[in-house]
Structure formats: C-alpha cells, structure tokens
Design a protein around this motif. Structure first.
Motif, mmCIF file in Angstrom:
data_model
loop_
_atom_site.group_PDB
_atom_site.id
_atom_site.type_symbol
_atom_site.label_atom_id
_atom_site.label_comp_id
_atom_site.label_asym_id
_atom_site.label_seq_id
_atom_site.Cartn_x
_atom_site.Cartn_y
_atom_site.Cartn_z
ATOM 1 N N VAL A 211 0.847 -1.188 0.000
ATOM 2 C CA VAL A 211 0.000 0.000 0.000
ATOM 3 C C VAL A 211 0.884 1.241 0.000
ATOM 4 O O VAL A 211 1.943 1.267 0.634
ATOM 5 N N ASP A 212 0.466 2.269 -0.749
ATOM 6 C CA ASP A 212 1.202 3.540 -0.807
ATOM 7 C C ASP A 212 0.629 4.512 0.213
ATOM 8 O O ASP A 212 -0.580 4.803 0.201
ATOM 9 N N VAL A 213 1.485 5.005 1.095
ATOM 10 C CA VAL A 213 1.057 5.914 2.161
ATOM 11 C C VAL A 213 1.968 7.136 2.177
ATOM 12 O O VAL A 213 3.190 7.000 2.045
ATOM 13 N N THR A 214 1.361 8.304 2.322
ATOM 14 C CA THR A 214 2.123 9.547 2.409
ATOM 15 C C THR A 214 2.036 10.093 3.832
ATOM 16 O O THR A 214 0.935 10.261 4.374
ATOM 17 N N THR A 215 3.197 10.352 4.437
ATOM 18 C CA THR A 215 3.239 10.948 5.770
ATOM 19 C C THR A 215 3.806 12.358 5.661
ATOM 20 O O THR A 215 4.692 12.618 4.841
ATOM 21 N N ASP A 216 3.309 13.250 6.500
ATOM 22 C CA ASP A 216 3.766 14.643 6.426
ATOM 23 C C ASP A 216 4.823 14.961 7.474
ATOM 24 O O ASP A 216 5.212 16.113 7.653
ATOM 25 N N GLN A 217 5.298 13.940 8.171
ATOM 26 C CA GLN A 217 6.375 14.141 9.135
ATOM 27 C C GLN A 217 7.202 12.864 9.251
ATOM 28 O O GLN A 217 6.739 11.776 8.898
ATOM 29 N N ASP A 218 8.427 13.003 9.733
ATOM 30 C CA ASP A 218 9.277 11.835 9.951
ATOM 31 C C ASP A 218 8.678 10.972 11.067
ATOM 32 O O ASP A 218 8.079 11.481 12.016
ATOM 33 N N ILE A 219 8.855 9.659 10.907
ATOM 34 C CA ILE A 219 8.410 8.722 11.944
ATOM 35 C C ILE A 219 9.630 7.940 12.419
ATOM 36 O O ILE A 219 10.342 7.320 11.622
ATOM 37 N N ASP A 220 9.867 7.987 13.710
ATOM 38 C CA ASP A 220 11.036 7.318 14.286
ATOM 39 C C ASP A 220 10.597 6.653 15.586
ATOM 40 O O ASP A 220 10.664 7.245 16.660
ATOM 41 N N ASP A 221 10.103 5.413 15.471
ATOM 42 C CA ASP A 221 9.510 4.721 16.610
ATOM 43 C C ASP A 221 10.203 3.375 16.806
ATOM 44 O O ASP A 221 9.972 2.431 16.049
ATOM 45 N N ASP A 222 11.047 3.282 17.821
ATOM 46 C CA ASP A 222 11.756 2.035 18.088
ATOM 47 C C ASP A 222 10.822 0.934 18.579
ATOM 48 O O ASP A 222 11.090 -0.250 18.371
ATOM 49 N N LEU A 223 9.716 1.319 19.206
ATOM 50 C CA LEU A 223 8.798 0.309 19.744
ATOM 51 C C LEU A 223 8.033 -0.418 18.642
ATOM 52 O O LEU A 223 7.805 -1.620 18.719
ATOM 53 N N SER A 224 7.619 0.313 17.617
ATOM 54 C CA SER A 224 6.933 -0.329 16.492
ATOM 55 C C SER A 224 7.905 -0.740 15.390
ATOM 56 O O SER A 224 7.509 -1.339 14.390
ATOM 57 N N HIS A 225 9.188 -0.379 15.576
ATOM 58 C CA HIS A 225 10.257 -0.699 14.609
ATOM 59 C C HIS A 225 10.013 -0.044 13.260
ATOM 60 O O HIS A 225 10.337 -0.615 12.215
ATOM 61 N N LEU A 226 9.443 1.151 13.288
ATOM 62 C CA LEU A 226 9.175 1.870 12.041
ATOM 63 C C LEU A 226 9.976 3.162 12.002
ATOM 64 O O LEU A 226 9.916 3.973 12.932
ATOM 65 N N HIS A 227 10.703 3.348 10.913
ATOM 66 C CA HIS A 227 11.493 4.556 10.716
ATOM 67 C C HIS A 227 11.266 5.014 9.272
ATOM 68 O O HIS A 227 11.704 4.350 8.331
ATOM 69 N N LEU A 228 10.538 6.116 9.121
ATOM 70 C CA LEU A 228 10.203 6.631 7.794
ATOM 71 C C LEU A 228 10.468 8.128 7.739
ATOM 72 O O LEU A 228 10.131 8.859 8.678
ATOM 73 N N ALA A 229 11.041 8.574 6.629
ATOM 74 C CA ALA A 229 11.154 10.007 6.395
ATOM 75 C C ALA A 229 9.814 10.506 5.869
ATOM 76 O O ALA A 229 9.031 9.749 5.283
ATOM 77 N N ALA A 230 9.532 11.770 6.081
ATOM 78 C CA ALA A 230 8.298 12.346 5.543
ATOM 79 C C ALA A 230 8.266 12.155 4.031
ATOM 80 O O ALA A 230 9.274 12.300 3.350
ATOM 81 N N GLY A 231 7.095 11.807 3.521
ATOM 82 C CA GLY A 231 6.964 11.584 2.079
ATOM 83 C C GLY A 231 6.107 10.370 1.798
ATOM 84 O O GLY A 231 5.421 9.845 2.684
ATOM 85 N N THR A 232 6.142 9.919 0.548
ATOM 86 C CA THR A 232 5.333 8.773 0.116
ATOM 87 C C THR A 232 6.170 7.499 0.142
ATOM 88 O O THR A 232 7.301 7.478 -0.341
#
Length: 355
Positions: A211-232
């Motif tokens: 699935v394609d998802v666009t976020t408007d901010q960086d995500i840096d969550d060690d608990l969910s193991h998700l690290h994404l830069a803002a963008g699609t």
C-alpha cells in the motif's frame, strides 16, 4: 498400374476414420468433463476453505434486546435485475484491530497471547443510506468510559466499571463486551462486528501488493520498529502494521497521533482495493480473500463468504473519496493527563448523526 479399391475396403477405411474421430471426441469429452469436475471441485474447496477461515461470535444472542434500536434496512427496488436484492439502508459496523489471537505469526508481529487480549484500534463505520458514502469514526483507546456489565463466556457477568479505559472492555469480555461498551458510549446500535488480528492485517496488505502511504512528518519509533522520512512510501504488510501501531514516534506520543496514521492507512487501503483489478484476476482475488478471512472474526450475521460478498456488493458505489474519517471529539481527562474523555456536546452530536 492401377489399384482397385473395393467398396468393402472403402467402408473399412471410412469406418476406421469414423472410429478414430469418435474415439477422439470421446477423449476430448472426457478431458473437458474431467477439467470441469476438477474446476468445480477446486471452486467448492475454495469456497469451503474461505468459509471455514472465518471465526464468528453470536453477539445478538449474548446481548439480547437491551440495546439501541436497529436501523431499518432497505432492499433493492422492486423489478431490479438482481435476483437477490442487496440491502441499501444505513448500517453501523464496529471494526476492531486486535492482538487477541495467539500463535507464532502474531507473536512475531508483536501480538499478545490468549492471556492478554487487547483492542488496539476501534472504528465505527457508518454507511449512509444508499451505501455510496461512509463516515469512519475512531474511538481513542485511552478514552475513559463507563464499561457496562457484560456477559462472559463462563456464563457469569462482569461488574460495571466507571472511568476505565475503553479498550479494557475487549480485555474483560471480548467482542460482546466491546460492542456493548460502544453502544453504551454512543447510543448507536452496532449492526455488525468485524475484527482482524495483527497477522491477518499484514497478510491482507501483502496480498494486495502493498500500500502507498504519504506521511507529512518523519516517523522514528523504536517500539513499532518503524522509521520513515516524511513523504510517500510503498509499505508491505509488516511495515503497514507498524504504521498502524505507531504512536511514540509522532506528535506528543498519544493515541490521537496514531489514529491520524490509521485513518490515512484506511483511505490508502480503500484506494488500493479499488485499483487492484481483483475481478479480472481470479488468482489474486482468491489470495486477497484468503488473507482477509484468515484473520477475521465477525458476528454470526456475517460469518459466511456469501454474507460478506452481499455486503461487498452493496458497497459497489462507494469510493475512497466518499469516505470521511473523523475522531470522536475528546478532551484531556481531569483525573489523568494521559487519558481523555468525550468532549460534550460535540461527541453526542456526532453519534446522533449516525443513528
């Protein structure tokens, strides 16, 4: 030199040719028949398999008549070309995402075991009359609510509780108590119940091709193991699940930030389903249906493939851009700055609009 062919010999050749043709036709017929039998058997097995994927709970029997009134369902117009009229009335469905199922797949993805069932996501999906528009209302799991007395599997009932977290209802009494608590909170009858577990959600996203998802901010969550830069980003099932569970790497770390991500994900999944071309790819359609039903728990009115297909057919006119996502209005609870309570009268007005 001429060769004389007798009539008897001509008949013999003709007979042999006719015999070969008849034998060929018999073989072709048997092959076609065998193929049809195998196809029918495969289709029958697939239907049986998908049906038996689904777990159901008899919520109506458990809760009885002490519930908000049910909305009237409107059948398709008389004279419709559809031999099986499809309901088109308004409908309210409680959708929960949970870690309630034990097993290696759920544990690997961060799910709980059978001793620690929780509802991580709660959404009331309201389908407007005509089923061409929908409103998805998220209920924060940190909301303090009145949890009513609920029937338990043991045959006993739980004691009512006041000022407890919303997601405690599922932990105490499973789907039945979750539905009763939502109906007590909202005054709205839940016509159906759908629950999907961690691994089922991840498999569904993978079956759809991600699935394609666009976020408007960086995500840096060690608990969910998700690290994404803002963008699609194109997410597979594991990372889509991590996005749905992320809360500490965004905003103030509360459940309200996570709800925003979940609502973005819901819209993206609806668009993916619309664009997937499932009806023209039977193999992919089966993979998606298998993934969707494998992690699914429903009320008994939706516990068969036929009933789920009927619901799906009633939504043919619903597109992603006609789905509105909102969060129940809340304010910080006076008793605990880490909890929220419904903001009145806005919350009551919202629920009244869905009756």
């Amino acid at each position: 030199m001429f060769t004389v062919v007798t009539r008897h010999e001509e008949q013999g050749d003709t007979g042999r040719r006719t015999g070969r043709r008849s034998k060929g036709l018999r073989i072709a017929g048997l092959t076609l028949t065998g193929t049809l039998v195998l196809a029918a058997a495969a289709a029958g097995w697939a239907y049986w398999h998908l049906n038996h994927n689904i777990t159901s709970v008899d919520i109506d029997s458990a809760l009885g008549d002490d519930r908000p009134a049910r909305a009237m369902l409107t059948p398709a117009p008389a004279g419709s070309a559809d031999a099986s009229p499809v309901p088109t009335g308004s409908l309210n469905i409680l959708v929960l995402g949970s870690d309630s199922r034990s097993g290696a797949a759920n544990r690997e993805l961060g799910g709980g075991d059978s001793e620690g069932a929780r509802s991580d996501t709660a959404m009331v999906v309201h389908l407007d009359a005509g089923r061409t528009a929908a409103t998805v209302v998220s209920i924060p799991r940190d909301t303090l609510v009145t949890r009513p007395s609920c029937p338990l599997d043991s045959g006993r009932t739980s004691a009512p509780a006041y000022g407890v977290m919303f997601n405690s209802a599922y932990a105490v009494g499973g789907p039945v108590c979750a539905v009763k608590t939502v109906e007590t909170l909202t005054g709205v009858r839940m016509d159906h119940y759908l629950e999907i577990d961690f691994s089922g959600f991840a498999r569904l996203v993978d079956a759809l091709g991600g699935v394609d998802v666009t976020t408007d901010q960086d995500i840096d969550d060690d608990l969910s193991h998700l690290h994404l830069a803002a963008g699609t980003h194109h997410l597979d099932g594991t990372r889509a699940l991590a996005l749905a569970r992320t809360r500490h790497g965004i905003g103030d770390g509360s459940d309200l930030g996570r709800i925003g991500l979940q609502q973005t994900l819901v819209k993206a999944l609806l668009e993916q389903v619309s664009d997937a071309g499932l009806l023209t790819d039977p193999a992919r359609l089966y993979r998606v249906a298998d993934a969707a039903t494998a992690g699914l728990t429903t009320d008994t009115a939706l516990d068969s493939l036929g009933e789920l297909m009927s619901l799906g057919r009633s939504l043919e006119g619903l597109t992603a851009d006609r789905v509105t996502t909102v969060t129940m209005p809340v304010v910080t609870a006076p008793s605990d700055p880490n909890r929220v309570i419904p903001e009145e009268p806005r919350a009551s007005r919202l629920w009244a609009s869905l009756r």
